[in-house]
Write a protein that holds these residues in place. Sequence first.
Motif, PDB file in Angstrom:
ATOM      1  N   ILE A 130       0.912  -1.202  -0.119  1.00  0.00           N
ATOM      2  CA  ILE A 130      -0.039  -0.051  -0.041  1.00  0.00           C
ATOM      3  C   ILE A 130       0.970   1.497   0.033  1.00  0.00           C
ATOM      4  N   THR A 131       0.462   2.188  -0.693  1.00  0.00           N
ATOM      5  CA  THR A 131       1.355   3.325  -0.757  1.00  0.00           C
ATOM      6  C   THR A 131       0.455   4.496  -0.056  1.00  0.00           C
ATOM      7  N   ASP A 132       1.371   5.279   0.586  1.00  0.00           N
ATOM      8  CA  ASP A 132       0.844   6.414   1.431  1.00  0.00           C
ATOM      9  C   ASP A 132       1.611   7.671   1.499  1.00  0.00           C
ATOM     10  N   LYS A 133       1.337   8.657   0.808  1.00  0.00           N
ATOM     11  CA  LYS A 133       2.103   9.685   0.284  1.00  0.00           C
ATOM     12  C   LYS A 133       3.525   9.390  -0.248  1.00  0.00           C
ATOM     13  N   GLU A 134       4.427   9.636   0.447  1.00  0.00           N
ATOM     14  CA  GLU A 134       5.757   9.423  -0.044  1.00  0.00           C
ATOM     15  C   GLU A 134       6.200   7.943   0.418  1.00  0.00           C
ATOM     16  N   LYS A 135       5.427   7.337   0.960  1.00  0.00           N
ATOM     17  CA  LYS A 135       6.104   5.865   1.718  1.00  0.00           C
ATOM     18  C   LYS A 135       5.395   4.796   0.962  1.00  0.00           C
ATOM     19  N   LEU A 136       5.859   3.614   0.949  1.00  0.00           N
ATOM     20  CA  LEU A 136       5.330   2.352   0.609  1.00  0.00           C
ATOM     21  C   LEU A 136       5.595   1.334   1.748  1.00  0.00           C
ATOM     22  N   TYR A 137       4.547   0.586   1.745  1.00  0.00           N
ATOM     23  CA  TYR A 137       4.551  -0.398   2.905  1.00  0.00           C
ATOM     24  C   TYR A 137       4.144  -1.712   2.140  1.00  0.00           C
ATOM     25  N   VAL A 138       5.044  -2.843   2.561  1.00  0.00           N
ATOM     26  CA  VAL A 138       4.851  -4.094   1.573  1.00  0.00           C
ATOM     27  C   VAL A 138       5.187  -5.177   2.805  1.00  0.00           C
ATOM     28  N   ASN A 139       4.386  -6.354   2.368  1.00  0.00           N
ATOM     29  CA  ASN A 139       4.487  -7.500   3.054  1.00  0.00           C
ATOM     30  C   ASN A 139       5.352  -8.295   2.167  1.00  0.00           C
ATOM     31  N   LEU A 140       6.864  -8.532   2.662  1.00  0.00           N
ATOM     32  CA  LEU A 140       7.573  -8.992   1.746  1.00  0.00           C
ATOM     33  C   LEU A 140       7.660 -10.384   1.537  1.00  0.00           C
ATOM     34  N   ASN A 141       6.836 -11.095   2.582  1.00  0.00           N
ATOM     35  CA  ASN A 141       6.772 -12.466   2.191  1.00  0.00           C
ATOM     36  C   ASN A 141       6.021 -12.776   1.084  1.00  0.00           C
ATOM     37  N   ASN A 142       5.055 -11.849   0.612  1.00  0.00           N
ATOM     38  CA  ASN A 142       4.377 -12.198  -0.615  1.00  0.00           C
ATOM     39  C   ASN A 142       5.041 -11.757  -1.971  1.00  0.00           C
ATOM     40  N   LEU A 143       6.294 -11.174  -1.934  1.00  0.00           N
ATOM     41  CA  LEU A 143       6.734 -10.763  -3.134  1.00  0.00           C
ATOM     42  C   LEU A 143       7.650 -11.828  -3.857  1.00  0.00           C
ATOM     43  N   SER A 144       7.794 -12.929  -3.351  1.00  0.00           N
ATOM     44  CA  SER A 144       8.574 -13.864  -3.793  1.00  0.00           C
ATOM     45  C   SER A 144       7.320 -14.970  -4.691  1.00  0.00           C
ATOM     46  N   ASN A 145       6.005 -14.642  -4.472  1.00  0.00           N
ATOM     47  CA  ASN A 145       5.190 -15.364  -5.056  1.00  0.00           C
ATOM     48  C   ASN A 145       5.401 -15.338  -6.669  1.00  0.00           C
ATOM     49  N   THR A 146       5.167 -16.432  -7.157  1.00  0.00           N
ATOM     50  CA  THR A 146       5.140 -16.503  -8.734  1.00  0.00           C
ATOM     51  C   THR A 146       4.084 -15.885  -9.573  1.00  0.00           C
ATOM     52  N   ASN A 147       2.821 -16.827  -9.389  1.00  0.00           N
ATOM     53  CA  ASN A 147       1.599 -16.645  -9.975  1.00  0.00           C
ATOM     54  C   ASN A 147       0.567 -16.232  -8.722  1.00  0.00           C
ATOM     55  N   SER A 148       0.035 -15.096  -8.602  1.00  0.00           N
ATOM     56  CA  SER A 148      -1.088 -15.028  -7.570  1.00  0.00           C
ATOM     57  C   SER A 148      -2.214 -14.075  -8.161  1.00  0.00           C
ATOM     58  N   TYR A 149      -3.421 -14.242  -7.548  1.00  0.00           N
ATOM     59  CA  TYR A 149      -4.584 -13.570  -7.903  1.00  0.00           C
ATOM     60  C   TYR A 149      -4.524 -12.505  -7.022  1.00  0.00           C
ATOM     61  N   CYS A 150      -4.744 -11.459  -7.806  1.00  0.00           N
ATOM     62  CA  CYS A 150      -4.521 -10.005  -6.960  1.00  0.00           C
ATOM     63  C   CYS A 150      -5.660  -8.884  -7.314  1.00  0.00           C
ATOM     64  N   TYR A 151      -5.751  -8.027  -6.455  1.00  0.00           N
ATOM     65  CA  TYR A 151      -6.868  -6.809  -6.382  1.00  0.00           C
ATOM     66  C   TYR A 151      -5.635  -5.696  -6.401  1.00  0.00           C
ATOM     67  N   LEU A 152      -6.265  -4.575  -7.349  1.00  0.00           N
ATOM     68  CA  LEU A 152      -5.286  -3.502  -7.278  1.00  0.00           C
ATOM     69  C   LEU A 152      -6.348  -2.474  -7.475  1.00  0.00           C
ATOM     70  N   ASN A 153      -6.177  -1.523  -6.400  1.00  0.00           N
ATOM     71  CA  ASN A 153      -7.433  -0.441  -6.450  1.00  0.00           C
ATOM     72  C   ASN A 153      -6.707   0.877  -5.678  1.00  0.00           C
ATOM     73  N   VAL A 154      -7.432   2.100  -6.293  1.00  0.00           N
ATOM     74  CA  VAL A 154      -7.068   3.233  -5.272  1.00  0.00           C
ATOM     75  C   VAL A 154      -7.971   3.302  -4.095  1.00  0.00           C
ATOM     76  N   THR A 155      -7.156   3.331  -3.030  1.00  0.00           N
ATOM     77  CA  THR A 155      -7.748   3.722  -1.607  1.00  0.00           C
ATOM     78  C   THR A 155      -7.809   4.829  -0.928  1.00  0.00           C
ATOM     79  N   GLN A 156      -8.500   5.124   0.133  1.00  0.00           N
ATOM     80  CA  GLN A 156      -8.418   6.279   0.890  1.00  0.00           C
ATOM     81  C   GLN A 156      -7.188   6.121   1.884  1.00  0.00           C
ATOM     82  N   LYS A 157      -6.768   7.176   2.328  1.00  0.00           N
ATOM     83  CA  LYS A 157      -5.532   7.252   3.286  1.00  0.00           C
ATOM     84  C   LYS A 157      -5.962   6.476   4.427  1.00  0.00           C
ATOM     85  N   ASN A 158      -4.678   5.666   4.835  1.00  0.00           N
ATOM     86  CA  ASN A 158      -5.005   4.898   5.972  1.00  0.00           C
ATOM     87  C   ASN A 158      -3.370   5.082   6.682  1.00  0.00           C
ATOM     88  N   THR A 159      -3.667   4.771   7.954  1.00  0.00           N
ATOM     89  CA  THR A 159      -2.254   4.892   9.031  1.00  0.00           C
ATOM     90  C   THR A 159      -2.144   3.330   9.582  1.00  0.00           C
TER      91      THR A 159
END
Length: 206
Positions: A130-159
């Motif tokens: 998830i992106t928030d202004k100048e920052k990016l938050y990531v679950n690194l454990n999921n970045l190694s997946n090869t094929n994944s069913y995903c959702y991408l959307n614009v979201t409201q600001k969240n902290t």
Amino acid sequence: MLEVSSNQIYSETYKALRSIDIDWGIAKDSANLCKWLATHNQFFLGSILKTTDLYKSGNISTSVNDNTYDKPLSSALMGMVLVEYVASNNRTWEGYLNSPKFLVAAMDLISHEQKCHLELSDKHHNIIAITDKEKLYVNLNNLSNTNSYCYLNVTQKNTNYNINELILSDVSFASRVNKKCWEKLKSMAFDTYVPESDASKSGAGY
């Protein structure tokens, strides 16, 4: 292992992708995503080489609307296009992705440009990034997946995030890469890439 600069990563990746007839604009986008991953201490080289193999064999999709588990959308090639589509149209996209980490790179680049909040989640709606202004938050454990069913959307600001911020490496201008893989990438670029000229540009839609 070899140490290479981020500019080398961009240049050699771009030329290697052009060598297999990938559109110059897509090749440049993909090279930028590889550069981003490298400067954020994320592996990219094996994944981009696998992408070239899948592209040549026709086992990867470059259509935002047409993808399956067996032929997922290439986030390495289409990540920037997909994120720009979602961000500019305020749409939710869902489908199968190959190597979601490239999409995370695109999310960060586009969110800085368009000042928007983007969210990538898995099929269970668990947040991958998830992106928030100048920052990016990531679950690194999921970045190694090869094929994944995903959702991408614009979201409201969240902290309220349960995942970590991803930041630049301490030495962002150089990265360590596998020597054998790097030589394969350079070989693709050297053997079949035709340097840009007035003639080649005229044939590429410039």
